[in-house]
Design a protein around this motif. Sequence first.
Motif, PDB file in Angstrom:
ATOM      1  N   ARG A  70      -7.718  -4.973  -5.810  1.00 15.96           N
ATOM      2  CA  ARG A  70      -7.897  -5.950  -4.681  1.00 15.96           C
ATOM      3  C   ARG A  70      -7.186  -7.525  -4.697  1.00 15.96           C
ATOM      4  O   ARG A  70      -6.641  -7.853  -3.816  1.00 15.96           O
ATOM      5  CB  ARG A  70      -9.469  -6.368  -4.671  1.00 15.96           C
ATOM      6  CG  ARG A  70     -10.035  -7.027  -3.770  1.00 15.96           C
ATOM      7  CD  ARG A  70     -11.597  -7.322  -4.042  1.00 15.96           C
ATOM      8  NE  ARG A  70     -12.119  -8.231  -3.050  1.00 15.96           N
ATOM      9  CZ  ARG A  70     -13.130  -8.465  -2.917  1.00 15.96           C
ATOM     10  NH1 ARG A  70     -14.026  -7.993  -3.818  1.00 15.96           N
ATOM     11  NH2 ARG A  70     -13.786  -9.299  -2.149  1.00 15.96           N
ATOM     12  N   SER A  71      -6.839  -7.841  -6.112  1.00 19.01           N
ATOM     13  CA  SER A  71      -6.422  -9.483  -6.222  1.00 19.01           C
ATOM     14  C   SER A  71      -4.816  -9.081  -5.731  1.00 19.01           C
ATOM     15  O   SER A  71      -4.377 -10.197  -5.145  1.00 19.01           O
ATOM     16  CB  SER A  71      -6.550  -9.494  -7.585  1.00 19.01           C
ATOM     17  OG  SER A  71      -5.676  -8.878  -8.433  1.00 19.01           O
ATOM     18  N   THR A  72      -4.240  -7.917  -6.102  1.00 22.72           N
ATOM     19  CA  THR A  72      -2.692  -7.707  -5.586  1.00 22.72           C
ATOM     20  C   THR A  72      -2.580  -7.962  -4.049  1.00 22.72           C
ATOM     21  O   THR A  72      -1.844  -8.816  -3.611  1.00 22.72           O
ATOM     22  CB  THR A  72      -2.239  -6.626  -6.286  1.00 22.72           C
ATOM     23  OG1 THR A  72      -2.414  -6.409  -7.723  1.00 22.72           O
ATOM     24  CG2 THR A  72      -0.778  -6.340  -5.760  1.00 22.72           C
ATOM     25  N   PHE A  73      -3.647  -7.026  -3.318  1.00 23.14           N
ATOM     26  CA  PHE A  73      -3.357  -6.890  -2.011  1.00 23.14           C
ATOM     27  C   PHE A  73      -3.976  -8.116  -1.297  1.00 23.14           C
ATOM     28  O   PHE A  73      -3.381  -8.632  -0.202  1.00 23.14           O
ATOM     29  CB  PHE A  73      -3.985  -5.794  -1.407  1.00 23.14           C
ATOM     30  CG  PHE A  73      -3.076  -4.539  -1.642  1.00 23.14           C
ATOM     31  CD1 PHE A  73      -2.143  -4.142  -0.704  1.00 23.14           C
ATOM     32  CD2 PHE A  73      -3.234  -3.799  -2.678  1.00 23.14           C
ATOM     33  CE1 PHE A  73      -1.423  -3.062  -0.949  1.00 23.14           C
ATOM     34  CE2 PHE A  73      -2.638  -2.620  -2.571  1.00 23.14           C
ATOM     35  CZ  PHE A  73      -1.749  -2.285  -2.081  1.00 23.14           C
ATOM     36  N   GLN A  74      -4.704  -8.916  -1.804  1.00 23.27           N
ATOM     37  CA  GLN A  74      -5.288 -10.173  -1.360  1.00 23.27           C
ATOM     38  C   GLN A  74      -4.064 -11.214  -1.446  1.00 23.27           C
ATOM     39  O   GLN A  74      -3.950 -12.160  -0.796  1.00 23.27           O
ATOM     40  CB  GLN A  74      -6.557 -10.795  -2.166  1.00 23.27           C
ATOM     41  CG  GLN A  74      -7.679 -10.030  -1.427  1.00 23.27           C
ATOM     42  CD  GLN A  74      -8.850 -10.434  -2.199  1.00 23.27           C
ATOM     43  OE1 GLN A  74      -8.791 -11.307  -3.381  1.00 23.27           O
ATOM     44  NE2 GLN A  74     -10.045 -10.409  -1.572  1.00 23.27           N
ATOM     45  N   ARG A  75      -3.416 -11.333  -2.852  1.00 27.10           N
ATOM     46  CA  ARG A  75      -2.443 -12.195  -2.859  1.00 27.10           C
ATOM     47  C   ARG A  75      -1.012 -11.776  -1.832  1.00 27.10           C
ATOM     48  O   ARG A  75      -0.627 -12.966  -1.333  1.00 27.10           O
ATOM     49  CB  ARG A  75      -1.756 -11.985  -4.560  1.00 27.10           C
ATOM     50  CG  ARG A  75      -0.931 -13.181  -4.649  1.00 27.10           C
ATOM     51  CD  ARG A  75      -0.247 -13.045  -6.023  1.00 27.10           C
ATOM     52  NE  ARG A  75      -1.504 -12.996  -6.978  1.00 27.10           N
ATOM     53  CZ  ARG A  75      -1.760 -12.168  -7.821  1.00 27.10           C
ATOM     54  NH1 ARG A  75      -1.258 -10.652  -7.856  1.00 27.10           N
ATOM     55  NH2 ARG A  75      -2.810 -12.009  -8.527  1.00 27.10           N
ATOM     56  N   GLU A  76      -0.848 -10.605  -1.594  1.00 27.30           N
ATOM     57  CA  GLU A  76       0.145 -10.420  -0.568  1.00 27.30           C
ATOM     58  C   GLU A  76      -0.299 -10.897   0.653  1.00 27.30           C
ATOM     59  O   GLU A  76       0.546 -11.296   1.497  1.00 27.30           O
ATOM     60  CB  GLU A  76       0.380  -8.736  -0.528  1.00 27.30           C
ATOM     61  CG  GLU A  76       1.039  -8.259  -1.818  1.00 27.30           C
ATOM     62  CD  GLU A  76       1.291  -6.768  -1.677  1.00 27.30           C
ATOM     63  OE1 GLU A  76       0.856  -6.151  -0.814  1.00 27.30           O
ATOM     64  OE2 GLU A  76       2.001  -6.312  -2.705  1.00 27.30           O
ATOM     65  N   LYS A  77      -1.616 -10.552   1.199  1.00 28.91           N
ATOM     66  CA  LYS A  77      -2.013 -11.294   2.278  1.00 28.91           C
ATOM     67  C   LYS A  77      -1.794 -12.540   2.531  1.00 28.91           C
ATOM     68  O   LYS A  77      -1.449 -13.301   3.525  1.00 28.91           O
ATOM     69  CB  LYS A  77      -3.331 -10.747   2.759  1.00 28.91           C
ATOM     70  CG  LYS A  77      -4.095 -11.066   4.128  1.00 28.91           C
ATOM     71  CD  LYS A  77      -5.408 -10.525   3.975  1.00 28.91           C
ATOM     72  CE  LYS A  77      -6.069 -10.981   5.511  1.00 28.91           C
ATOM     73  NZ  LYS A  77      -7.326 -10.428   5.600  1.00 28.91           N
ATOM     74  N   GLY A  78      -1.974 -13.350   1.425  1.00 27.94           N
ATOM     75  CA  GLY A  78      -2.297 -14.655   1.467  1.00 27.94           C
ATOM     76  C   GLY A  78      -0.727 -15.364   1.660  1.00 27.94           C
ATOM     77  O   GLY A  78      -0.583 -16.264   2.266  1.00 27.94           O
ATOM     78  N   THR A  79       0.405 -14.421   0.847  1.00 29.39           N
ATOM     79  CA  THR A  79       1.614 -14.929   0.989  1.00 29.39           C
ATOM     80  C   THR A  79       2.214 -14.798   2.407  1.00 29.39           C
ATOM     81  O   THR A  79       2.939 -15.507   2.758  1.00 29.39           O
ATOM     82  CB  THR A  79       2.511 -14.153   0.126  1.00 29.39           C
ATOM     83  OG1 THR A  79       1.712 -14.267  -1.414  1.00 29.39           O
ATOM     84  CG2 THR A  79       3.860 -14.428  -0.032  1.00 29.39           C
ATOM     85  N   ALA A  80       1.896 -13.495   2.997  1.00 29.45           N
ATOM     86  CA  ALA A  80       2.214 -13.390   4.339  1.00 29.45           C
ATOM     87  C   ALA A  80       1.717 -14.329   5.285  1.00 29.45           C
ATOM     88  O   ALA A  80       2.526 -14.766   6.216  1.00 29.45           O
ATOM     89  CB  ALA A  80       1.451 -12.205   4.781  1.00 29.45           C
TER      90      ALA A  80
END
Length: 307
Positions: free
Chosen positions: A296-306
């Motif tokens: 979850r934290s990995t994909f949330q981080r990717e979303k935030g980066t995007a």
Amino acid sequence: MSTIAKTQTGVPKTLWRPSNALVTFVVFMLPAFVLFTTFVMLPMIDAAHFSLYKWSGYGSPTDFVGLQNFERLAHNRIFLHSFGNSMKIIAASLLVQLPLAMVLALLIYEKHWSNTIFRLVFFLPYILAEVASGLIWSFIFDGDYGLAAEIARWLNIDSFYILANRQWAFTAILVVIVWKYFGFHMMIFIAGLQSIPKDQIEAITIDGAGPLQVIRYVKLPMLKPAITMSVFFSVIGAMQIFDIIIPLTNGGPSNSTHTIVSFLYTFGLQRMNIGFGSAVGIVLFLFCATFAFTYRSTFQREKGTAR
């Protein structure tokens, strides 16, 4: 929020009234928190406590052994093999089950009466109970009376017993698992595909893109949330496979088809070794919790980066 009212002397006073957010929390969150604590957190705390004892389940645990149950797990050949089997299920789910579900979803996601029939047929295995599915496939694989026996008679060869063969038993289980759950992921992908705006597909088609290019540059990128969710369900679900194993092989032959949960059931509950079984449960919980938070934290981080 508050309202303003006047006293008998004419002096305004503040009347407290609960806000909508507080009412929502009390009505919905509080009961859910109580249920989660009662049926999830407290049993896990008890399991962590019992894992430190050698205990049969009767009376109160008194034989404190510390981390010996976990040390036994680390050197238990059957447990390590069971953990490896769970990893094989994850691999089969990600490399076979999800691609199959994706292909079928791309073929039948459009709204048409014939596609509705195909969706129903492909989704039916998921509706069946796991135990019922295991019993059905145990009959199919039966070398005396099942479909395997009929095939052997047609080919005029000796009957073969797939579930009694150490080399093929777990492969048969993987086939059943893919058959059982691919329809669930197919429906997730269909829902994602039907939510894609048609004007985007029409625009890239007008620009000269072919069907494969539409899938690659429009459909798959738009399906990323659905794929993310399916991967999560596949991994967590694979670690909890149990109901299919018991009616098919019961962990045999020679304990070669156990998963982590069936190992817990067989060597913890059935053999009245609750402390040892609790240690297995703690290991399973830690694995699932670590994966869930990391994923979850990995994909949330990717979303935030995007953004």
